[in-house]
Design an enzyme around this catalytic site. Structure first.
Site, short mmCIF file in Angstrom:
data_model
loop_
_atom_site.label_atom_id
_atom_site.label_comp_id
_atom_site.label_asym_id
_atom_site.label_seq_id
_atom_site.Cartn_x
_atom_site.Cartn_y
_atom_site.Cartn_z
N CYS A 120 -7.54 3.14 3.09
CA CYS A 120 -6.47 2.42 3.21
C CYS A 120 -5.23 2.48 2.98
O CYS A 120 -4.51 2.98 4.65
CB CYS A 120 -6.63 1.35 1.91
SG CYS A 120 -7.00 0.14 2.15
N ASN A 142 1.10 -1.55 -0.24
CA ASN A 142 0.10 0.19 -0.14
C ASN A 142 0.86 1.35 0.01
O ASN A 142 0.35 1.96 -0.88
CB ASN A 142 -1.06 -0.15 1.16
CG ASN A 142 -2.30 -0.32 1.31
OD1 ASN A 142 -2.32 -1.18 -0.47
ND2 ASN A 142 -2.93 -0.72 2.11
P1 NAD Z 1 -15.53 -1.57 7.42
O1 NAD Z 1 -14.99 -0.32 8.67
O2 NAD Z 1 -16.43 -1.19 6.66
O3 NAD Z 1 -16.32 -2.97 8.14
C1 NAD Z 1 -15.27 -3.58 9.49
C2 NAD Z 1 -16.88 -3.85 10.00
O4 NAD Z 1 -16.58 -5.14 10.95
C3 NAD Z 1 -17.69 -2.77 10.29
O5 NAD Z 1 -18.97 -2.93 10.05
C4 NAD Z 1 -17.96 -3.39 11.81
O6 NAD Z 1 -19.49 -2.21 12.76
C5 NAD Z 1 -17.99 -4.96 12.65
N1 NAD Z 1 -17.12 -4.89 13.62
C6 NAD Z 1 -16.46 -4.09 14.02
N2 NAD Z 1 -15.97 -4.96 15.51
C7 NAD Z 1 -16.61 -6.09 15.28
C8 NAD Z 1 -17.27 -6.92 16.05
N3 NAD Z 1 -16.09 -7.24 17.21
N4 NAD Z 1 -17.77 -8.44 15.98
C9 NAD Z 1 -18.01 -8.05 14.73
N5 NAD Z 1 -18.58 -6.90 13.49
C10 NAD Z 1 -17.27 -5.60 14.09
O7 NAD Z 1 -13.88 -2.29 6.87
P2 NAD Z 1 -13.38 -2.60 5.75
O8 NAD Z 1 -13.01 -1.05 4.62
O9 NAD Z 1 -13.94 -3.52 5.39
O10 NAD Z 1 -11.44 -3.04 6.57
C11 NAD Z 1 -11.63 -3.81 7.25
C12 NAD Z 1 -10.39 -4.13 7.62
O11 NAD Z 1 -9.56 -4.97 5.80
C13 NAD Z 1 -9.43 -2.29 7.56
O12 NAD Z 1 -7.85 -3.91 8.17
C14 NAD Z 1 -8.84 -2.28 6.39
O13 NAD Z 1 -8.08 -1.74 6.27
C15 NAD Z 1 -8.99 -3.44 5.59
N6 NAD Z 1 -8.51 -3.74 3.97
C16 NAD Z 1 -9.52 -2.65 3.66
C17 NAD Z 1 -9.88 -2.36 2.32
C18 NAD Z 1 -10.66 -1.94 1.89
O14 NAD Z 1 -10.66 -1.84 0.15
N7 NAD Z 1 -11.53 -1.39 2.37
C19 NAD Z 1 -8.66 -3.40 1.41
C20 NAD Z 1 -8.29 -4.35 2.01
C21 NAD Z 1 -7.74 -4.15 3.67
#
Ligand code: NAD
Length: 436
Positions: A267, A215
């Site tokens: 990200c 990234n």
């Molecule tokens: P997001 O914020 O869209 O989703 C996270 C979800 O987790 C939310 O719906 C939240 O309610 C839920 N959550 C939090 N605590 C919880 C718990 N204890 N039990 C159940 N659910 C819970 O985040 P995202 O964009 O999907 O990113 C998630 C991870 O993946 C991050 O670390 C991010 O850096 C990484 N990532 C994201 C992308 C992207 O393009 N969005 C790509 C690669 C990696």
């Protein structure tokens, strides 16, 4: 067929869960937001991601996909439990891991048999090891003697193309402590063996670093061409031609060489900051990444400044695009929103705003203001505006009929989607990024 639980149904967890079901597994997805789970149970996708809704309805129809807010039910279901919760930026720039640890605690609290906890969230180097020790301590406190393991499986999907990326990845990275974890994860990803996708098996620390390094490198490439574009504007060069010719060099490649108003999204901003923070903690500073972070901030400000300086008295602006990139409704760290906010804060501009998918999120973020006019189409946005700002390069913004606009309209094409000569031929003024 494996029994899988995914914790977190955001952009990563939902798409991963849907992918695992498509590959034949039995999946339970857990989230803490009841409204999200209710929608998903009804086959409604809470995010805009092309292709996700079809996969959701196929998944539900298969009978192998369930959504729940019940952590006990979810933990009991999966032999493999994927963590896909958010890892947002903490106030000091480091990654805030509270959601990751909360999820790990829930697993420890409810598990009654062996679990392989697989981290898909982006986490600093050393988190898998720390998580394993943390869970062992918690299980001991609970008097539970149950075997478990932790692994790292970073995710590389892009929003807007997440379904395709997840089902056709460039590589799969598995960071494991044990042969058993490797065996189980290889079995899950065997679906890619026919298409010969490379599977990189390594230590959890290396896996975690691969994600951040990837990234940070992409953010650096974007920032590099942005700064070259700024210089092009000063010296009379054309950044698009520069980037195109640079990209023909096999050592450089054409991707991520598009000048614009800076990178955004959920990200790159937080991951570059978290990586820089890790560098400082371990006394191995990442000075390139640190300057990328600063330069990206300046790039957003520079884009806004162009418009502010052009209109010292202010103007009514048709503002096109609010998501951080096309084909998503995600506005987290969106340069478009940052620029809109700067114009608004000047008190001199009225913004007629439109985005194909991100209106609801942007409205919640920017709030209600008499100087913000929320429009329902591009055509409506263009009515009565002296200037047009293209802040996100949605395809539909490529079809503006300039002949229908007053000839003195000014186009700030921050994403360079138009040819300057075409716009100027219509009698308008054109300002791109890196094009003088
Ligand atoms: P997001 O914020 O869209 O989703 C996270 C979800 O987790 C939310 O719906 C939240 O309610 C839920 N959550 C939090 N605590 C919880 C718990 N204890 N039990 C159940 N659910 C819970 O985040 P995202 O964009 O999907 O990113 C998630 C991870 O993946 C991050 O670390 C991010 O850096 C990484 N990532 C994201 C992308 C992207 O393009 N969005 C790509 C690669 C990696």
């Amino acid at each position: 067929m494996q029994k899988i639980t995914v914790i977190g149904t955001g952009y990563v967890g939902l798409i991963a869960g849907l992918g695992f079901v498509k590959w034949g597994n039995e999946v339970v997805c857990l989230d803490v937001v009841p409204e999200k789970i209710r929608k998903l149970q009804q086959g409604i996708c809470p995010i805009y991601e092309p292709g996700a809704e079809v996969q959701l309805s196929d998944g539900l129809a298969s009978g192998r996909l369930r959504f729940t807010c019940d952590a006990k039910e979810a933990v009991e279901h999966g032999d493999l439990i994927f963590l896909a919760v958010g890892t947002p930026e903490a106030p000091d720039g480091s990654a805030d891991l509270k959601y990751v640890y909360r999820a790990a605690d829930e697993i420890a609290d409810y598990m009654q048999s062996y679990k392989l906890v697989v981290d898909k969230s982006t986490v600093p180097v050393g988190t898998a090891r720390a998580l394993k020790e943390h869970m062992a301590r918690r299980l001991a406190q609970l008097g539970k003697d149950i075997p478990f393991d932790v692994a790292s499986n970073p995710e590389f999907l892009r929003e807007g193309r997440a379904v395709g990326d997840f089902n056709n990845p460039d590589r799969i990275v598995l960071g494991v402590f044990s042969e058993e974890a490797e065996k189980r994860l290889r079995a899950l990803y065997k679906v890619f063996s026919r298409s010969n996708k490379p599977i990189v098996v390594t230590s959890p620390e290396t896996a975690e670093m691969i994600k951040y390094a990837s990234n940070a490198f992409l953010a650096t490439k974007i920032t590099f061409i942005n700064e070259i574009a700024n210089l092009c504007e000063q010296v009379g060069a054309n950044a698009l031609e520069v980037a195109a010719a640079m990209g023909k060099d096999g050592r450089i490649g054409p991707k991520f060489l598009h000048p614009g108003p800076g990178y955004g999204g959920s990200c790159f901003p937080k991951d570059t900051k978290a990586l820089a923070d890790t560098g400082v903690k371990y006394n191995a500073p990442l000075t390139v990444v640190e300057s990328v972070i600063a330069a990206n901030q300046r790039q957003k400000e520079r884009a806004a400044r162009k418009i502010l300086d052009y209109y010292p008295e202010g103007a009514t602006v048709s503002f096109l695009g609010l998501s951080f990139k096309p084909e998503t409704d995600d506005i987290r760290e969106s340069p478009a929103v940052a620029i809109a906010r700067e114009l608004l804060d000047s008190g001199r501009f009225t913004l007629r705003l439109y985005d194909p998918k991100a209106m609801e999120n942007a409205r919640a973020e920017l709030g209600e203001n008499p100087r913000l006019v929320w429009c329902s189409s591009m055509a409506e946005t263009l009515e009565g505006a002296g200037a047009i700002v293209i802040a996100t390069e949605w395809s539909e913004f490529r079809s503006i009929d300039f002949r229908r606009l007053p000839p003195d309209t000014v186009l700030f094409d921050l994403r360079n989607i138009y040819y300057k000569e075409d716009v100027v031929a219509a009698g308008m003024k054109y300002y791109g990024t890196g094009i003088c």
